[in-house]
Write a protein that holds these residues in place. Structure first.
Motif, PDB file in Angstrom:
ATOM      1  N   ASN A  95     -59.221  52.481  45.900  1.00 17.36           N
ATOM      2  CA  ASN A  95     -60.090  51.426  45.374  1.00 17.36           C
ATOM      3  C   ASN A  95     -59.938  51.256  43.865  1.00 17.36           C
ATOM      4  OD1 ASN A  95     -61.309  50.612  47.822  1.00 17.36           O
ATOM      5  ND2 ASN A  95     -62.635  52.411  47.775  1.00 17.36           N
ATOM      6  N   VAL A  96     -58.689  51.089  43.444  1.00 14.94           N
ATOM      7  CA  VAL A  96     -58.397  50.864  42.025  1.00 14.94           C
ATOM      8  C   VAL A  96     -57.842  49.457  41.872  1.00 14.94           C
ATOM      9  CG1 VAL A  96     -57.172  51.688  39.981  1.00 14.94           C
ATOM     10  CG2 VAL A  96     -57.888  53.322  41.750  1.00 14.94           C
ATOM     11  N   TRP A  97     -58.440  48.723  40.960  1.00 12.63           N
ATOM     12  CA  TRP A  97     -58.100  47.319  40.752  1.00 12.63           C
ATOM     13  C   TRP A  97     -57.805  47.076  39.284  1.00 12.63           C
ATOM     14  CZ3 TRP A  97     -58.549  43.718  44.941  1.00 12.63           C
ATOM     15  CH2 TRP A  97     -58.963  44.321  46.138  1.00 12.63           C
ATOM     16  N   THR A  98     -57.194  45.954  39.002  1.00 17.18           N
ATOM     17  CA  THR A  98     -56.942  45.550  37.623  1.00 17.18           C
ATOM     18  C   THR A  98     -57.309  44.083  37.468  1.00 17.18           C
ATOM     19  OG1 THR A  98     -55.277  45.491  35.857  1.00 17.18           O
ATOM     20  CG2 THR A  98     -54.516  44.954  38.058  1.00 17.18           C
ATOM     21  N   THR A  99     -57.631  43.717  36.250  1.00 23.13           N
ATOM     22  CA  THR A  99     -57.929  42.305  35.980  1.00 23.13           C
ATOM     23  C   THR A  99     -56.647  41.563  35.646  1.00 23.13           C
ATOM     24  OG1 THR A  99     -58.247  42.661  33.606  1.00 23.13           O
ATOM     25  CG2 THR A  99     -60.202  42.866  35.024  1.00 23.13           C
ATOM     26  N   GLU A 100     -56.706  40.266  35.764  1.00 25.83           N
ATOM     27  CA  GLU A 100     -55.609  39.431  35.280  1.00 25.83           C
ATOM     28  C   GLU A 100     -55.654  39.400  33.756  1.00 25.83           C
ATOM     29  OE1 GLU A 100     -53.188  38.157  37.017  1.00 25.83           O
ATOM     30  OE2 GLU A 100     -53.996  38.805  38.927  1.00 25.83           O
ATOM     31  N   LYS A 101     -54.499  39.228  33.124  1.00 24.82           N
ATOM     32  CA  LYS A 101     -54.430  39.255  31.667  1.00 24.82           C
ATOM     33  C   LYS A 101     -55.263  38.162  31.002  1.00 24.82           C
ATOM     34  CE  LYS A 101     -50.047  39.045  31.067  1.00 24.82           C
ATOM     35  NZ  LYS A 101     -48.710  39.029  30.458  1.00 24.82           N
ATOM     36  N   SER A 102     -55.437  37.045  31.677  1.00 20.23           N
ATOM     37  CA  SER A 102     -56.088  35.896  31.055  1.00 20.23           C
ATOM     38  C   SER A 102     -57.605  35.866  31.254  1.00 20.23           C
ATOM     39  CB  SER A 102     -55.491  34.604  31.622  1.00 20.23           C
ATOM     40  OG  SER A 102     -55.759  34.533  33.011  1.00 20.23           O
ATOM     41  N   MET A 103     -58.174  36.945  31.738  1.00 28.91           N
ATOM     42  CA  MET A 103     -59.595  36.904  32.101  1.00 28.91           C
ATOM     43  C   MET A 103     -60.495  36.446  30.955  1.00 28.91           C
ATOM     44  SD  MET A 103     -61.895  39.818  33.842  1.00 28.91           S
ATOM     45  CE  MET A 103     -63.577  39.978  33.340  1.00 28.91           C
ATOM     46  N   TYR A 104     -60.332  36.986  29.776  1.00 26.65           N
ATOM     47  CA  TYR A 104     -61.216  36.621  28.664  1.00 26.65           C
ATOM     48  C   TYR A 104     -60.987  35.192  28.184  1.00 26.65           C
ATOM     49  CZ  TYR A 104     -62.500  41.541  28.263  1.00 26.65           C
ATOM     50  OH  TYR A 104     -62.969  42.806  28.517  1.00 26.65           O
ATOM     51  N   GLN A 105     -59.778  34.702  28.346  1.00 26.22           N
ATOM     52  CA  GLN A 105     -59.490  33.341  27.910  1.00 26.22           C
ATOM     53  C   GLN A 105     -59.965  32.300  28.926  1.00 26.22           C
ATOM     54  OE1 GLN A 105     -57.088  35.893  27.566  1.00 26.22           O
ATOM     55  NE2 GLN A 105     -57.830  36.072  25.474  1.00 26.22           N
ATOM     56  N   ALA A 106     -60.225  32.732  30.140  1.00 26.15           N
ATOM     57  CA  ALA A 106     -60.598  31.794  31.202  1.00 26.15           C
ATOM     58  C   ALA A 106     -62.110  31.586  31.224  1.00 26.15           C
ATOM     59  CB  ALA A 106     -60.094  32.299  32.549  1.00 26.15           C
ATOM     60  N   THR A 107     -62.673  31.206  30.097  1.00 26.75           N
ATOM     61  CA  THR A 107     -64.127  31.022  30.028  1.00 26.75           C
ATOM     62  C   THR A 107     -64.588  29.878  30.914  1.00 26.75           C
ATOM     63  OG1 THR A 107     -63.864  29.670  28.048  1.00 26.75           O
ATOM     64  CG2 THR A 107     -64.343  31.988  27.719  1.00 26.75           C
ATOM     65  N   ASP A 108     -63.664  29.002  31.297  1.00 26.44           N
ATOM     66  CA  ASP A 108     -64.040  27.884  32.158  1.00 26.44           C
ATOM     67  C   ASP A 108     -64.351  28.324  33.586  1.00 26.44           C
ATOM     68  OD1 ASP A 108     -61.313  28.544  32.492  1.00 26.44           O
ATOM     69  OD2 ASP A 108     -60.902  26.580  33.347  1.00 26.44           O
ATOM     70  N   LYS A 109     -63.943  29.540  33.946  1.00 27.34           N
ATOM     71  CA  LYS A 109     -64.230  30.011  35.309  1.00 27.34           C
ATOM     72  C   LYS A 109     -64.662  31.478  35.326  1.00 27.34           C
ATOM     73  CE  LYS A 109     -59.259  30.456  35.972  1.00 27.34           C
ATOM     74  NZ  LYS A 109     -58.104  30.013  36.706  1.00 27.34           N
ATOM     75  N   ILE A 110     -65.211  31.943  34.219  1.00 24.91           N
ATOM     76  CA  ILE A 110     -65.577  33.353  34.117  1.00 24.91           C
ATOM     77  C   ILE A 110     -66.629  33.746  35.142  1.00 24.91           C
ATOM     78  CG2 ILE A 110     -67.363  33.088  32.332  1.00 24.91           C
ATOM     79  CD1 ILE A 110     -64.749  35.916  32.577  1.00 24.91           C
ATOM     80  N   ALA A 111     -67.477  32.817  35.558  1.00 24.71           N
ATOM     81  CA  ALA A 111     -68.491  33.132  36.573  1.00 24.71           C
ATOM     82  C   ALA A 111     -67.846  33.569  37.887  1.00 24.71           C
ATOM     83  CB  ALA A 111     -69.409  31.935  36.795  1.00 24.71           C
ATOM     84  N   GLN A 112     -66.580  33.197  38.098  1.00 27.29           N
ATOM     85  CA  GLN A 112     -65.886  33.595  39.322  1.00 27.29           C
ATOM     86  C   GLN A 112     -65.727  35.110  39.420  1.00 27.29           C
ATOM     87  OE1 GLN A 112     -65.030  31.642  41.801  1.00 27.29           O
ATOM     88  NE2 GLN A 112     -65.567  29.724  40.823  1.00 27.29           N
ATOM     89  N   PHE A 113     -65.765  35.796  38.264  1.00 23.84           N
ATOM     90  CA  PHE A 113     -65.654  37.257  38.289  1.00 23.84           C
ATOM     91  C   PHE A 113     -66.812  37.860  39.086  1.00 23.84           C
ATOM     92  CE2 PHE A 113     -66.339  41.518  36.390  1.00 23.84           C
ATOM     93  CZ  PHE A 113     -65.116  42.090  36.702  1.00 23.84           C
ATOM     94  N   THR A 114     -67.983  37.251  39.011  1.00 22.88           N
ATOM     95  CA  THR A 114     -69.138  37.702  39.790  1.00 22.88           C
ATOM     96  C   THR A 114     -68.818  37.634  41.280  1.00 22.88           C
ATOM     97  OG1 THR A 114     -70.593  36.838  38.073  1.00 22.88           O
ATOM     98  CG2 THR A 114     -71.601  37.319  40.193  1.00 22.88           C
ATOM     99  N   ASN A 115     -68.200  36.548  41.683  1.00 25.36           N
ATOM    100  CA  ASN A 115     -67.809  36.390  43.087  1.00 25.36           C
ATOM    101  C   ASN A 115     -66.725  37.398  43.471  1.00 25.36           C
ATOM    102  OD1 ASN A 115     -68.220  34.746  45.526  1.00 25.36           O
ATOM    103  ND2 ASN A 115     -66.062  34.242  45.255  1.00 25.36           N
ATOM    104  N   ASP A 116     -65.796  37.669  42.549  1.00 23.92           N
ATOM    105  CA  ASP A 116     -64.761  38.675  42.808  1.00 23.92           C
ATOM    106  C   ASP A 116     -65.388  40.037  43.098  1.00 23.92           C
ATOM    107  OD1 ASP A 116     -62.927  36.689  42.260  1.00 23.92           O
ATOM    108  OD2 ASP A 116     -62.039  37.687  40.526  1.00 23.92           O
ATOM    109  N   ILE A 117     -66.389  40.409  42.289  1.00 24.96           N
ATOM    110  CA  ILE A 117     -67.070  41.681  42.489  1.00 24.96           C
ATOM    111  C   ILE A 117     -67.738  41.705  43.866  1.00 24.96           C
ATOM    112  CG2 ILE A 117     -69.014  43.127  41.723  1.00 24.96           C
ATOM    113  CD1 ILE A 117     -66.583  43.400  39.921  1.00 24.96           C
ATOM    114  N   ASN A 118     -68.357  40.603  44.239  1.00 24.13           N
ATOM    115  CA  ASN A 118     -69.007  40.532  45.540  1.00 24.13           C
ATOM    116  C   ASN A 118     -67.992  40.689  46.666  1.00 24.13           C
ATOM    117  OD1 ASN A 118     -70.242  38.582  47.920  1.00 24.13           O
ATOM    118  ND2 ASN A 118     -71.762  39.850  46.881  1.00 24.13           N
TER     119      ASN A 118
END
Length: 197
Positions: free
Chosen positions: A156-179
């Motif tokens: 259960n080890v995951w990594t983020t995409e490199k552009s996560m901080y720059q993708a402020t237009d869809k950052i709320a999607q990270f919440t869905n990713d966690i779910n």
């Protein structure tokens, strides 16, 4: 000195994910696109709103990276990444971390990290800051003790995409990713997370 107007974006200091996303309204006002910005924000807010009644799984997530000094860097428990983990239905493994610096990222020793994250259900390596971890072997090369972590043993080890901080237009999607992560959802539906192997 040059009489050039400067605007400083402080959205990364927001404590709530929608607080960061709401900055789109400011840009909409600056560019005379207020209606478009409001519609965009409402769309992103619905991503989070859809999870508001979801009962937390109590599974723990350690979100981190290893800096060039060999310290583990975790998120301040009050910042928007930590809040997205909670909103997504998990618990930030470092939610009890005491930090009064006001900074979003908090460096801790590997011993401190081990004490808290060894039994975390999931490890998420922040590749937005350090993109050198692409495989489990890369993570183990950072510190061989990772082999003892529950999340590593259970895959259960995951990594983020490199552009996560720059993708402020869809950052709320990270919440869905966690779910999706904590409920065993389809990884292909994730926007920012990728499983390490």
């Amino acid at each position: 000195m040059l009489d050039i107007p400067v605007f400083i974006d402080r959205s990364s200091y927001e404590s709530q994910p929608l607080g960061r996303t709401e900055w789109i309204k400011l840009y909409g006002a600056m560019l005379d696109k207020e209606e478009e910005a409001a519609n965009f924000f409402a769309n992103q807010a619905s991503v989070v709103e859809n999870l508001k009644d979801f009962q937390n799984t109590e599974k723990t997530v350690a979100f981190f990276y290893i800096n060039t000094s060999g310290a583990a860097v975790v998120r301040n428990p009050e910042d928007y990444i930590s809040n997205m983990i909670e909103l997504g239905g998990a618990r930030n493994a470092f939610r009890d971390l005491q930090d009064d610096s006001g900074k979003t990222s908090v460096p801790i020793t590997m011993e401190q990290f081990y004490d808290t994250a060894e039994d975390a259900d999931y490890l998420i390596y922040n590749a937005s800051i350090d993109s050198t971890v692409k495989t489990l072997d890369d993570l183990l090369a950072k510190d061989s003790m990772f082999a003892d972590y529950k999340a590593v043993k259970e895959g259960n080890v995951w990594t983020t995409e490199k552009s996560m901080y720059q993708a402020t237009d869809k950052i709320a999607q990270f919440t869905n990713d966690i779910n999706l992560l904590v409920t065993g959802g389809d990884p292909d539906q994730m926007v920012f997370l990728r499983k390490l192997s």
